[in-house]
Design an enzyme around this catalytic site. Structure first.
Site, mmCIF file in Angstrom:
data_model
loop_
_atom_site.group_PDB
_atom_site.id
_atom_site.type_symbol
_atom_site.label_atom_id
_atom_site.label_comp_id
_atom_site.label_asym_id
_atom_site.label_seq_id
_atom_site.Cartn_x
_atom_site.Cartn_y
_atom_site.Cartn_z
ATOM 1 N N ASP A 243 -9.852 -5.458 -4.236
ATOM 2 C CA ASP A 243 -9.215 -4.474 -3.205
ATOM 3 C C ASP A 243 -10.136 -3.330 -3.305
ATOM 4 O OD1 ASP A 243 -7.881 -2.582 -2.076
ATOM 5 O OD2 ASP A 243 -5.918 -3.272 -2.756
ATOM 6 N N SER B 54 0.814 -1.085 -0.061
ATOM 7 C CA SER B 54 0.005 0.091 0.194
ATOM 8 C C SER B 54 0.866 1.281 -0.087
ATOM 9 C CB SER B 54 -0.878 0.130 1.185
ATOM 10 O OG SER B 54 -1.877 0.940 1.030
ATOM 11 N N HIS C 55 -7.302 -6.234 0.237
ATOM 12 C CA HIS C 55 -6.228 -4.998 0.011
ATOM 13 C C HIS C 55 -4.939 -5.816 0.912
ATOM 14 C CE1 HIS C 55 -4.042 -1.391 0.213
ATOM 15 N NE2 HIS C 55 -4.011 -1.297 1.497
#
Length: 273
Positions: A220, A100, A249
């Site tokens: 996601d 991320s 995610h």
């Protein structure tokens, strides 16, 4: 052997999880409240064994690593601190795995240190040009410290809600409370500006010379495939994308065996011709 220690980088302490020997791999966590290097990567590091020298820091403002005096945090700080950490450890060449926010840092680091970074694995990554702040990421950054906030945040991160266990909620709630003061300074509203700070320019991405593996969940909602990963294919010189179905995610949690196999295969090329 796994060890937790503190390394001084540019006069500021950085808390680090280290394990194994061999080719070095820097592992960078994401930006959810309560996230730490060990919390994000300890299970993966243990499963990968001792074939690599794995380095998983708490980035500035997370866990036990403070934000240096006079700084607010952000992509530039996290990138410079990551480079400084590896230099302080005496590591000249290394791969980078980032999740991320950590993916954006990994790509920025590869562009800034092309002679040092050998490979990049960007997981559920941020950083794509023009990528907007998703409603889910906005909610993750805004999650209040405590069990209710932890449960809401974790439920947004994963597709399979069975993974949102009572023990996972309790652990994240405790970590959120411990780091609440520092985290509050990182992503205050309006939050779109902090997503913009983690966006990389086409010029920066063109400067990434290392091979890049993008790993992304098809479902996601925090960093959606269409706005987060797919645009990067147009900007990176040496890139491949692996999409996991039935995955949100956090591929390392949702598909741990396949995720570790991907890492082993891609990073293992470091040891061959």
């Amino acid at each position: 052997m796994t060890a937790l220690r503190t390394v001084t980088v540019d006069g500021s302490p950085v808390h680090v999880l280290e394990s194994g020997t061999g080719p070095a791999v820097l592992m960078l966590h994401g930006s959810g409240p309560g996230t730490t290097g060990s919390g994000a990567w300890a299970t993966t590091a243990q499963a990968l064994g001792t074939s690599w020298h794995l380095v998983a820091p708490d980035q500035a403002g997370f866990g036990r690593t403070p934000i240096p005096a006079g700084s607010r945090g952000g992509l530039r700080l996290w990138t410079e601190q990551a480079a400084g950490l590896m230099a302080a450890l005496g590591v000249e060449h290394y791969a980078v795995v980032g999740h991320s926010m950590g993916g954006a840092v990994a790509l920025a680091l590869a562009a800034a240190r092309p002679q040092q970074v050998t490979r990049v694995v960007a997981v559920s990554t941020m950083g794509a040009p023009g990528a907007p702040l998703s409603a889910e990421l906005d909610a993750v950054w805004a999650a209040p410290a405590g069990p209710l906030g932890a449960r809401d945040m974790l439920s947004r991160l994963v597709l399979d809600q069975a993974l949102v266990t009572e023990s996972a909620v309790a652990a994240r709630a405790a970590a959120m409370r411990a780091g609440a003061a520092a985290f509050a300074s990182l992503f205050p509203p309006p939050r779109a500006r902090w997503a913009d700070d983690l966006t990389l320019s086409a010029k920066t991405l063109a400067g990434v010379r290392a091979p890049v593996l993008l790993v992304h969940g098809a479902e996601d909602r925090v960093t959606p495939l269409g706005t987060a990963a797919l645009p990067l294919l147009e900007h990176l010189a040496d890139v491949r994308l692996y999409v996991l179905g039935r995955c949100g995610h956090v591929p390392a949690l949702e598909h741990p065996h396949e995720f570790r196999r991907l890492l082993s295969c891609f990073l293992g090329r470091e040891q061959g011709p």
